[in-house]
Scaffold this motif. Structure first.
Motif, PDB file in Angstrom:
ATOM      1  N   ALA A 127       0.826  -1.210   0.000  1.00  0.00           N
ATOM      2  CA  ALA A 127       0.000   0.000   0.000  1.00  0.00           C
ATOM      3  C   ALA A 127       0.861   1.261   0.000  1.00  0.00           C
ATOM      4  O   ALA A 127       0.572   2.225  -0.727  1.00  0.00           O
ATOM      5  N   TRP A 128       1.921   1.253   0.791  1.00  0.00           N
ATOM      6  CA  TRP A 128       2.824   2.412   0.804  1.00  0.00           C
ATOM      7  C   TRP A 128       3.546   2.550  -0.539  1.00  0.00           C
ATOM      8  O   TRP A 128       3.793   3.667  -1.011  1.00  0.00           O
ATOM      9  N   VAL A 132       3.520   5.916  -2.916  1.00  0.00           N
ATOM     10  CA  VAL A 132       4.713   6.583  -3.463  1.00  0.00           C
ATOM     11  C   VAL A 132       4.630   6.656  -4.988  1.00  0.00           C
ATOM     12  O   VAL A 132       4.949   7.695  -5.597  1.00  0.00           O
ATOM     13  N   LEU A 133       4.190   5.573  -5.604  1.00  0.00           N
ATOM     14  CA  LEU A 133       4.051   5.571  -7.061  1.00  0.00           C
ATOM     15  C   LEU A 133       2.999   6.573  -7.534  1.00  0.00           C
ATOM     16  O   LEU A 133       3.147   7.192  -8.598  1.00  0.00           O
ATOM     17  N   PHE A 167       1.478   1.577 -10.476  1.00  0.00           N
ATOM     18  CA  PHE A 167       0.563   1.990  -9.410  1.00  0.00           C
ATOM     19  C   PHE A 167      -0.620   1.030  -9.310  1.00  0.00           C
ATOM     20  O   PHE A 167      -0.979   0.570  -8.220  1.00  0.00           O
ATOM     21  N   GLY A 168      -1.222   0.695 -10.452  1.00  0.00           N
ATOM     22  CA  GLY A 168      -2.355  -0.233 -10.446  1.00  0.00           C
ATOM     23  C   GLY A 168      -1.954  -1.612  -9.950  1.00  0.00           C
ATOM     24  O   GLY A 168      -2.686  -2.241  -9.170  1.00  0.00           O
ATOM     25  N   TYR A 172      -3.300  -3.604  -6.598  1.00  0.00           N
ATOM     26  CA  TYR A 172      -3.827  -4.971  -6.678  1.00  0.00           C
ATOM     27  C   TYR A 172      -3.075  -5.903  -5.739  1.00  0.00           C
ATOM     28  O   TYR A 172      -3.679  -6.747  -5.058  1.00  0.00           O
ATOM     29  N   MET A 173      -1.754  -5.761  -5.672  1.00  0.00           N
ATOM     30  CA  MET A 173      -0.946  -6.606  -4.792  1.00  0.00           C
ATOM     31  C   MET A 173      -1.263  -6.348  -3.326  1.00  0.00           C
ATOM     32  O   MET A 173      -1.281  -7.275  -2.511  1.00  0.00           O
ATOM     33  N   ALA A 174      -1.512  -5.086  -2.975  1.00  0.00           N
ATOM     34  CA  ALA A 174      -1.882  -4.761  -1.592  1.00  0.00           C
ATOM     35  C   ALA A 174      -3.200  -5.426  -1.227  1.00  0.00           C
ATOM     36  O   ALA A 174      -3.337  -6.005  -0.139  1.00  0.00           O
ATOM     37  N   TRP A 175      -4.175  -5.352  -2.153  1.00  0.00           N
ATOM     38  CA  TRP A 175      -5.476  -5.982  -1.905  1.00  0.00           C
ATOM     39  C   TRP A 175      -5.344  -7.495  -1.822  1.00  0.00           C
ATOM     40  O   TRP A 175      -5.913  -8.132  -0.921  1.00  0.00           O
TER      41      TRP A 175
END
Length: 257
Positions: A127-128, A132-133, A167-168, A172-175
């Motif tokens: 998420a961080w 940043v991105l 960024f996308g 997605y990876m955070a979710w």
């Protein structure tokens, strides 16, 4: 003299109570009292909350007690809480190398690469990274809009395209990382052995297709069915070992991660 002795005893009792359950478990583990260590680690998880370190140490205690399946469960849970825990990952790979069943990985290269990236950071870290991105994306957009030089505008434009993708993907990876950490669709065989059946029931004759798998094997739970009238097991899981192997097994023979 009696007051001094009482004070010493009180200090000793206070010092014992000052130790956390995890610290008491560590002490029992260092004394090779693995049964007590397991009890204390489990109590710590119930009273103090989930912890990657406690699950890691509990996995070690289970392995020392020859409970390979439960050790794998604990290492997997430790990695769910902290995917960057190198010790838990190393011990998990070591235990997996010693189990009897090691299903062939038939996943595609890109899928394995994606899973490797997913396990490289926690959900918060992803998420961080996305945040940043996003800031860099705003900077690229500003460069494209406000710069008077063609070269700088091109740089902002093409950088923005790349940053939009990154960024996308980071979002997605955070979710996905958060969803995986809170999911319980995977399980590990904790019985010495169990049978994979083509139907949610015990084999009745030689025509029923049955495959035996052993303790420590990891499966993915796809579905479940209750069978209250079944004398063998009141519940069965439909599981997947890899992308090509699906079957039923007794729910009591596995533990969800």
């Amino acid at each position: 003299m009696r007051k001094i002795i009482s004070a010493i005893l009180l200090f000793a009792a206070f010092g014992a109570n000052a130790l956390t359950l995890a610290e008491q478990a560590d002490s029992a583990y260092n004394k090779d009292d693995y049964r007590l260590a397991i009890d204390l680690y489990q109590q710590s998880l119930k009273e103090d909350g989930m912890s990657s370190d406690v699950y890691y140490n509990l996995g070690n205690a289970y392995y020392r007690s020859d409970k390979t399946g439960l050790a794998v469960v604990c290492y997997e849970r430790a990695l769910k809480l902290d995917p960057t825990d190198g010790d838990a990952r190393a011990n998990l790979e070591f235990v997996r190398s010693r189990i009897q069943d090691r299903p062939e990985d038939d996943s595609a290269f890109l899928s394995n690469l994606h899973n490797s990236l997913l396990g490289s950071m926690t959900a918060n870290a992803w998420a961080w990274t996305a945040f940043v991105l996003f800031l860099l994306l705003l900077g690229a957009a500003a460069l494209y809009i406000f710069s008077g030089r063609i070269v700088m505008r091109k740089t902002g434009f093409f950088s923005g395209i790349v940053l939009i993708f990154l960024f996308g993907y980071s979002l997605y990876m955070a979710w996905e990382s958060f969803s995986y950490a809170n999911s319980h669709e995977e399980a590990v065989v904790t019985a010495p052995s169990t049978q994979l059946s083509s139907a949610p029931r015990a084999a009745r004759n030689s025509t029923d297709k049955v495959v035996t798998i052993h303790e420590g094997t990891k499966v993915e739970i796809i579905d479940s069915i209750s069978t209250p009238d079944d004398p063998v097991s009141p519940k069965w899981y439909n599981v997947k070992i890899n992308n090509s192997t699906k079957a039923w097994l007794r729910a009591s023979d596995v533990e969800r991660i």
